[in-house]
Design an enzyme around this catalytic site. Structure first.
Site, mmCIF file in Angstrom:
data_model
loop_
_atom_site.group_PDB
_atom_site.id
_atom_site.type_symbol
_atom_site.label_atom_id
_atom_site.label_comp_id
_atom_site.label_asym_id
_atom_site.label_seq_id
_atom_site.Cartn_x
_atom_site.Cartn_y
_atom_site.Cartn_z
ATOM 1 N N PRO A 111 -8.142 -33.518 22.248
ATOM 2 C CA PRO A 111 -7.891 -32.670 21.071
ATOM 3 C C PRO A 111 -7.181 -31.826 21.070
ATOM 4 O O PRO A 111 -6.253 -31.595 20.375
ATOM 5 C CB PRO A 111 -9.582 -33.039 20.045
ATOM 6 C CG PRO A 111 -10.193 -32.937 20.564
ATOM 7 C CD PRO A 111 -9.688 -33.682 22.279
ATOM 8 N N GLU B 93 -18.909 -31.896 27.265
ATOM 9 C CA GLU B 93 -17.123 -31.261 26.940
ATOM 10 C C GLU B 93 -16.099 -31.346 27.487
ATOM 11 O O GLU B 93 -15.360 -30.620 26.851
ATOM 12 C CB GLU B 93 -17.625 -29.700 27.621
ATOM 13 C CG GLU B 93 -19.873 -29.700 27.070
ATOM 14 C CD GLU B 93 -20.359 -30.395 26.043
ATOM 15 O OE1 GLU B 93 -19.451 -30.200 24.903
ATOM 16 O OE2 GLU B 93 -21.371 -30.793 25.890
ATOM 17 N N ARG C 177 2.888 -52.766 22.347
ATOM 18 C CA ARG C 177 3.507 -53.546 20.998
ATOM 19 C C ARG C 177 4.948 -53.447 21.090
ATOM 20 O O ARG C 177 5.332 -54.500 20.247
ATOM 21 C CB ARG C 177 2.746 -53.428 19.668
ATOM 22 C CG ARG C 177 2.416 -51.888 18.883
ATOM 23 C CD ARG C 177 1.830 -52.214 17.714
ATOM 24 N NE ARG C 177 2.931 -52.581 16.844
ATOM 25 C CZ ARG C 177 3.465 -52.486 15.886
ATOM 26 N NH1 ARG C 177 3.821 -51.715 16.233
ATOM 27 N NH2 ARG C 177 4.245 -52.877 14.702
ATOM 28 N N ASP D 162 8.522 -51.089 11.783
ATOM 29 C CA ASP D 162 7.048 -50.491 11.402
ATOM 30 C C ASP D 162 7.714 -49.165 10.342
ATOM 31 O O ASP D 162 8.121 -48.802 10.014
ATOM 32 C CB ASP D 162 6.855 -50.307 12.440
ATOM 33 C CG ASP D 162 6.210 -51.156 13.852
ATOM 34 O OD1 ASP D 162 6.158 -52.323 13.126
ATOM 35 O OD2 ASP D 162 6.564 -51.032 14.652
#
Ligand code: 4GY
Length: 235
Positions: free
Chosen positions: A88, A115, A153, A168
């Site tokens: 993150p 962690e 892809r 897309d």
């Protein structure tokens, strides 16, 4: 293109990668994925991959030695390709980042658990950190699979329609227009008449208008901040 994935749970990847489009991409040789269990690169009797944090605070931190040993055994020292940690704390993943990564012949992905990894892994082994978004998962495996999927892809020959990646949503800078298939009426809900008209110029106009209206309503940020600017630096 080749991905080498370093994880404590390589089996999590097989069910996803060995189906459908990514399965075929591997069968025809466009995509290769090497799965490496970090535990196999421990040298102690108990195959220890994590330990308590210096300074206390609870939880466990992934030890540096097995991670360095795994990555350097497979890729050499120093590794000859980017080594990407899924966290993150990384830069935000996007279609633009997927396009950037698709330009490399070889990438290493490191999926953490507990962690996280010892900071020396970040500082001296990892070359890039990527985040799927502002939420916390139990490990970096799902994000690694998402990166493999979004990048693969884009590789020539992976999708049936060679123009598909250009069509897309996000590549166009707009959200997708609504899609319909048969039947023409379902529970009294009809497919818009224009789509059944056979008038391809009118269909194209309708789709562009729908895509723009949907983007204005749901993602106005995509219209005022083109592509995927990250909001800029902080001091
Ligand atoms: N979000 N984007 C994410 C994540 C889990 C503790 C390090 C995310 O990329 N990765 O939530 N990862 C954490 C769990 C170890 C990875």
């Amino acid at each position: 293109m080749r991905f080498d994935v370093f994880t404590l749970f390589p089996e999590m990847f097989s069910a996803y990668l060995d189906e459908s489009i990514l399965k075929r991409a591997q069968e025809v040789g466009i995509l290769q994925v090497g799965l490496h269990n970090i535990r196999d690169y421990t040298t102690d009797k108990h195959h220890t991959t994590a330990d308590v944090p210096y300074g206390g605070g609870g939880g466990m931190v992934m030890k540096p030695e097995p991670i360095f040993r795994a990555v350097e055994s497979i890729l050499g020292a120093p590794p000859g390709c980017p080594v990407i940690l899924l966290t993150p704390q990384g830069r935000r993943f996007s279609q633009k980042v997927a396009e950037e990564l698709a330009g490399y012949p070889h990438l290493a992905l490191l999926s953490g658990r507990y962690e996280g990894v010892d900071e020396r892994v970040r500082e001296h082994l990892v070359t890039d950190e990527i985040s799927l978004g502002d939420f916390v998962l139990t490990g970096g495996e799902l994000p690694a699979m998402a990166v493999i999927d979004a990048v693969s892809r884009l590789l020539p020959g992976v999708l049936g329609d060679p123009d598909a990646p250009q069509k897309d949503s996000h590549a166009s800078g707009l959200l997708e227009y609504p899609h319909y298939t048969r039947p023409p009426e379902f529970r009294g809900w009809e497919v818009p008449e224009v789509l059944r008209s056979g008038n391809h110029a009118e269909i194209e106009k309708w789709r562009q208008a729908q895509a723009l209206a949907r983007t204005k309503k749901r993602r106005p940020d995509m219209l005022t901040q083109p592509e995927d600017e990250d909001g800029g630096e902080v001091s």
